[in-house]
Write an enzyme that holds these catalytic residues in place. Structure first.
Site, PDB file in Angstrom:
ATOM      1  N   SER A 139      37.948  36.679  39.183  1.00 36.33           N
ATOM      2  CA  SER A 139      37.240  36.557  38.342  1.00 36.33           C
ATOM      3  C   SER A 139      37.117  37.935  37.235  1.00 36.33           C
ATOM      4  CB  SER A 139      36.123  37.182  39.824  1.00 36.33           C
ATOM      5  OG  SER A 139      35.205  37.648  39.355  1.00 36.33           O
ATOM      6  N   TYR A 152      35.778  43.234  46.676  1.00 39.15           N
ATOM      7  CA  TYR A 152      36.042  41.654  46.129  1.00 39.15           C
ATOM      8  C   TYR A 152      36.776  41.191  45.499  1.00 39.15           C
ATOM      9  CZ  TYR A 152      35.121  37.642  44.531  1.00 39.15           C
ATOM     10  OH  TYR A 152      34.825  36.424  43.164  1.00 39.15           O
TER      11      TYR A 152
END
Length: 248
Positions: A139, A152
């Protein structure tokens, strides 16, 4: 990497990025195996695709990993591409006393530990192939963490680090190691973090991934990730502030 006639496993392929990647790859003449934890969603996804196999599978359960690996060895001996796309994200205020360590444990297990386990157990089969690839989906927050999903972000930073090292470790083999690094994407997965309002379409991620994959571009910075990556190279603090809407 060849772009057709592959046998491809996508862990987490029933919706969002995984589904769009599966759809594009099947349209290009590949056989795709998609997995998911929900039978209804899995059946719905399979019904929309051609040349696809759906397998109910929870990547966080080792017994299910072993069952999947055994089935692939028996039924899909030509498997030569694995795309690690399964993920979990929590949004919360890290200062609000919400037991962030519990959320971090879940995220690390799903996004990082489970990825390593599945990769290691499938590597012997990949190495047997004439040409093979591993694709780890990280990400943009692996580069510049988001405060609303800090743990995360840390799990995806771990994926980024692991992928870089794995690429070096497998350099002398036939297994190519890719990292797909999307920005915010308009999917159900990203709805809580603003994906519906600010995310790019998952089809754009799939399209940019496919072009990079066939051209052996191992670090795939989709959409705005490319700009954040370049910014982080020159000024990590500026990239961090920009990611979180903080003025310097």
């Amino acid at each position: 990497m060849k772009s057709t006639n592959n046998t491809i496993l996508i862990a987490g392929g029933t919706a969002g990025i995984g589904f769009e990647v599966a759809k594009l790859l099947t349209e290009k003449g590949n056989h795709v195996i998609i997995t998911g934890r929900d039978q209804k969603r899995l059946d719905t996804a399979v019904a929309k695709l051609d040349n696809v196999t759906g397998i109910l599978f929870d990547t966080t359960q080792e017994i299910e990993v072993d069952r999947l690996v055994s089935r692939i060895a028996a039924d899909f001996p030509a498997l030569n591409v694995v795309i690690n796309n399964a993920g979990l994200v929590y949004t919360y205020d890290v200062l609000a006393g919400e037991k962030s360590w519990e959320k971090a444990a879940d995220e690390m297990n799903t996004n990082y530990i489970s990825l390593i386990r599945l990769t290691e157990k499938l590597l012997p089969q990949l190495i047997k192939q004439e040409e093979a690839a591993l694709v780890n989906v990280s990400s943009i927050v692996a580069i510049a963490p988001g405060l609303r999903f800090l743990t995360y972000s840390a799990s995806k930073a771990a994926v980024h680090s692991y992928t870089q090292g794995l690429r070096l470790a497998l350099k002398a083999t036939n297994v190519k190691v890719f990292e797909l690094m999307p920005p915010l994407v308009n999917t159900d997965f990203s709805k809580e973090i603003g994906g519906a309002e600010n995310g790019i379409p998952p089809l754009q991620v799939a399209t940019e991934f496919f072009e990079a994959f066939k051209n052996d571009t191992y670090e795939i910075h989709v959409g705005g990730t490319a700009q954040v990556y370049e910014l982080a190279r020159t000024s990590p603090l500026v990239a961090l502030n920009a990611m979180n809407g903080v003025e310097a």
